[in-house]
Write a protein that holds these residues in place. Structure first.
Motif, short mmCIF file in Angstrom:
data_model
loop_
_atom_site.label_atom_id
_atom_site.label_comp_id
_atom_site.label_asym_id
_atom_site.label_seq_id
_atom_site.Cartn_x
_atom_site.Cartn_y
_atom_site.Cartn_z
N GLN A 1 1.33 0.61 3.00
CA GLN A 1 0.63 -0.67 2.86
C GLN A 1 0.18 -1.20 4.22
OE1 GLN A 1 2.92 -3.73 0.96
NE2 GLN A 1 1.20 -5.14 0.85
N VAL A 2 1.04 -1.09 5.22
CA VAL A 2 0.67 -1.52 6.57
C VAL A 2 -0.48 -0.68 7.09
CG1 VAL A 2 1.46 -1.63 8.97
CG2 VAL A 2 2.92 -2.52 7.13
N ASP A 3 -0.40 0.64 6.89
CA ASP A 3 -1.49 1.52 7.33
C ASP A 3 -2.80 1.15 6.64
OD1 ASP A 3 0.30 2.86 8.95
OD2 ASP A 3 0.50 4.61 7.61
N ALA A 4 -2.75 0.85 5.35
CA ALA A 4 -3.96 0.47 4.61
C ALA A 4 -4.52 -0.85 5.12
CB ALA A 4 -3.65 0.37 3.11
N GLU A 5 -3.67 -1.80 5.45
CA GLU A 5 -4.13 -3.08 5.97
C GLU A 5 -4.76 -2.92 7.35
OE1 GLU A 5 -0.91 -5.89 5.83
OE2 GLU A 5 -0.76 -5.76 3.64
N VAL A 6 -4.16 -2.07 8.18
CA VAL A 6 -4.73 -1.81 9.51
C VAL A 6 -6.10 -1.15 9.36
CG1 VAL A 6 -4.49 -0.40 11.61
CG2 VAL A 6 -2.53 -1.71 10.74
N ALA A 7 -6.21 -0.18 8.47
CA ALA A 7 -7.49 0.49 8.23
C ALA A 7 -8.54 -0.48 7.70
CB ALA A 7 -7.30 1.66 7.27
N ALA A 8 -8.15 -1.39 6.84
CA ALA A 8 -9.08 -2.36 6.26
C ALA A 8 -9.57 -3.36 7.31
CB ALA A 8 -8.42 -3.11 5.10
N GLU A 9 -8.78 -3.59 8.34
CA GLU A 9 -9.16 -4.53 9.40
C GLU A 9 -9.97 -3.85 10.49
OE1 GLU A 9 -5.62 -6.42 10.77
OE2 GLU A 9 -5.29 -7.45 8.87
N GLY A 10 -10.33 -2.62 10.32
CA GLY A 10 -11.18 -1.95 11.29
C GLY A 10 -10.49 -0.90 12.11
N GLY A 11 -9.31 -0.53 11.73
CA GLY A 11 -8.63 0.56 12.42
C GLY A 11 -7.78 0.08 13.56
N GLU A 12 -7.21 1.04 14.26
CA GLU A 12 -6.32 0.74 15.37
C GLU A 12 -7.13 0.52 16.63
OE1 GLU A 12 -3.22 3.63 15.79
OE2 GLU A 12 -2.95 3.80 13.64
N ASP A 13 -6.58 -0.28 17.54
CA ASP A 13 -7.22 -0.50 18.83
C ASP A 13 -7.10 0.77 19.67
OD1 ASP A 13 -7.75 -3.10 18.16
OD2 ASP A 13 -5.90 -3.89 19.08
N GLU A 14 -8.14 1.04 20.44
CA GLU A 14 -8.10 2.23 21.27
C GLU A 14 -8.08 1.85 22.71
OE1 GLU A 14 -10.83 5.32 20.29
OE2 GLU A 14 -10.75 4.80 18.20
#
Length: 120
Positions: free
Chosen positions: A107-120
């Motif tokens: 669920q956390v991974d899906a929320e991060v993906a929905a918000e535009g992915g991880e910061d690089e």
């Protein structure tokens, strides 16, 4: 009294032991309580190890201790909410905790993906 067992806990009692010293040694590996307290709990048929029903590390520790005590020829009982139960309950709880951890992580991974992915 060694443990004040309340609802929401899982615990083990030693009904009979061929060697109280061996049993104390096994319990102390999983619970750093004095030898005298453990001996008194065994002799009084009280809980020698307890944890919250929702504690993943605690349930694993109880199952490990239970297995070691049984291997040393002890007669050990598992209680859930102060009712006699089986080792299977511990295994089911561990699997349930693992499943919950996976679901939360997904669920956390899906929320991060929905918000535009991880910061690089």
């Amino acid at each position: 009294m060694y443990y004040n067992f309340t609802p929401g806990y899982v615990g083990i009692k030693i009904k009979a032991t061929p060697s109280i010293a061996t049993s104390i040694s096994i319990i102390r590996k999983n619970n750093p309580v004095s030898m005298g307290e453990i001996k008194a709990a065994i002799e009084a048929n009280e809980y020698v190890l307890t944890c919250l029903y929702t504690s993943h590390p605690g349930i694993r520790r109880i199952r490990k201790c239970f297995d070691e005590l049984v291997k040393a020829c002890n007669d050990v009982e598992i209680y859930e909410h102060d009712r006699l139960t089986s080792r299977e309950l511990l295994t089911d709880l561990i699997e349930s905790h693992r499943q919950t951890e996976r679901e939360v992580r997904d669920q956390v991974d899906a929320e991060v993906a929905a918000e535009g992915g991880e910061d690089e």
